[in-house]
Structure formats: C-alpha cells, structure tokens
Design a protein around this motif. Structure first.
Motif, PDB file in Angstrom:
ATOM      1  N   GLN A  37       0.838  -1.187   0.000  1.00 41.83           N
ATOM      2  CA  GLN A  37       0.000   0.000   0.000  1.00 41.83           C
ATOM      3  C   GLN A  37       0.873   1.236   0.000  1.00 41.83           C
ATOM      4  N   GLY A  40      -1.871   6.919   0.636  1.00 41.69           N
ATOM      5  CA  GLY A  40      -3.055   7.486   0.003  1.00 41.69           C
ATOM      6  C   GLY A  40      -3.681   6.619  -1.083  1.00 41.69           C
ATOM      7  N   ARG A  41      -3.229   5.406  -1.215  1.00 41.47           N
ATOM      8  CA  ARG A  41      -3.740   4.525  -2.264  1.00 41.47           C
ATOM      9  C   ARG A  41      -4.314   3.244  -1.674  1.00 41.47           C
ATOM     10  N   GLY A  42      -4.967   2.472  -2.512  1.00 42.93           N
ATOM     11  CA  GLY A  42      -5.466   1.176  -2.076  1.00 42.93           C
ATOM     12  C   GLY A  42      -4.365   0.130  -2.074  1.00 42.93           C
TER      13      GLY A  42
ATOM     14  N   PHE B  91     -12.399   1.150   2.077  1.00 42.54           N
ATOM     15  CA  PHE B  91     -11.973   0.533   0.825  1.00 42.54           C
ATOM     16  C   PHE B  91     -12.996  -0.492   0.362  1.00 42.54           C
ATOM     17  N   GLY B 106      -9.928  -0.645  -4.611  1.00 43.98           N
ATOM     18  CA  GLY B 106     -10.046   0.730  -5.059  1.00 43.98           C
ATOM     19  C   GLY B 106      -9.121   1.615  -4.245  1.00 43.98           C
TER      20      GLY B 106
END
Lengths: 110, 114
Positions: A37, A40-42, B91, B106
């Motif tokens: 990860q 700020g992202r999945g 998420f 996502g």
C-alpha cells in the motif's frame, strides 16, 4: 478472528539493500497473500502462496511459507526508493475472506 | 482495464448526516468486500458479498452501517447517522472468486465526520 502479525512494524534501509518482512499466523490456512500500500492509495496484490508451496518468486520479490511454524517472509532484493510503502500479509483460512495484519512500513532512502 | 472505482474519494460531513459510499467492482468479478482502515485498528473487514448476496456482515460495527449490492456492477455502504468515530478510509475490493484469488482494491474514500 485470526490475524497475521507482521514483524517488524517499521523498517528503514538504504537503496540497494535487501528488505525482509515476516508474518506469523495462528491457524491452518489455504493460502497467504502479500499486498503493498502506497500512501493514500489502495492495497495492491503482490504475490499469493498456497499452503502446499514453500517458496515463490516474482521479480525482486521472494516469499517463503513455513506451515509448520505458521510463518511467512517477504524478501525484497535490491530495494529502490519506489519500494517505500506499507506491506501487509493476509491469510485465507477457509476459502472465504482474507484476514489482514497491521503491516510493516518500509522506508527506502536514496 | 478499469480497476475498482470508488466514489467519492473524499467526504467531509457533519455528525448525524447520512453518508453513502459507492463502489464499482471489476467487470466479471463476483466477490466484493468492504473494509475500513484506521491507524488504531488497521484494516477491518466490514462485509462481503458473493454473486450480489451478502455472505458475512459480522464486521459491520453497528446498525448504523448498512451495505447493498443491487447488481454485479454496483455496491453501496451507508452510514446513518454518522458519528466522528466513523472517520476512516473505507476501501472496496473485488475478486474473481471468494477465496484463493487476489483481491483488487479501489483507492478508497477518506471519510471525515466533524
């Protein structure tokens, strides 16, 4: 519910060095997965290792699984600054949902 | 190929308001998962669906939380009424099967309840 526990919680290394993260779990599993990860992202899937496998490679990643010790390790060779991220192991106990650990935060400095 | 799409990316609202988070899974995936991530508790599984049917909602924290999947290409997670402790990143993930396959996440919805 069962949860993978990553160790260490945080790891700081220099570019070019290898990074090793460990994951321990408590009960029998069908497979174990590693995810990355970025801030700020999945989560992004890295590699899946099944319970009857002992080692798997993908590029600079090497994953081992020891079902007798209920543990797995993720090795990233020749680390780059772009490898800076959090890494999670996730266990699949019964072919249903994954249980995620709390992750190892890796910082790679140039 | 489009990945899992979540909307909105950020949501700031006041306590007591209804919040609806949306997710479009990858086409062809038949399993969908909702997670919540906080510093304190890590990544928590809230609920998951298989073939649009809720399989396990034991992770849903309270009755204020509900989730639906009216069709294979859309799911919602609703919080009503919202509270400050609901602030987290939510998420959605999808997979081609319930187990034994990678999950595709996502980029999440960052929810702040004031």
């Amino acid at each position: 519910s069962q949860q993978g526990e990553e160790d260490p919680q945080a790891l700081s290394i220099q570019e070019g060095e290898n990074a090793t993260m460990n994951c321990s779990y408590k009960t029998s599993i069908n497979n174990l997965q590693w995810y990355r990860q970025n801030s700020g992202r999945g989560l992004v899937h890295l590699i899946l290792i099944r319970s009857n496998e002992r080692e798997k490679h993908s590029g600079r990643l090497r994953v081992t699984l020891d079902t007798s010790k209920k543990s797995s390790s993720l090795l990233i060779t020749a680390s780059r600054a772009a490898d800076t991220a959090s890494y999670f192991c996730a266990t699949d106990e019964a072919g249903t949902a994954l249980i995620f650990g709390k992750g190892t935060t890796l910082s790679v400095s140039s | 190929d489009a990945g899992v799409i979540q909307s909105p990316r950020h949501e700031v609202t006041e306590m007591g308001q209804e919040v609806t988070l949306r997710c479009k899974p990858i086409s062809g995936h038949n399993s969908l998962f909702w997670y919540r991530q906080t510093m304190m508790r890590g990544l928590e599984l809230l609920i998951y669906f298989n073939n649009n049917v809720p399989i396990d909602d034991s992770g849903m924290p309270e009755d204020r939380f509900s989730a639906k999947m009216p069709n294979a290409s859309f799911s919602t997670l609703k919080i009503q009424p919202s509270e400050p402790r609901d602030s987290a990143v939510y998420f959605c993930a999808s997979s081609s099967s319930l187990g034994g396959q990678p999950q595709h996440f996502g980029d999440g919805t960052r929810l702040s309840i004031l």
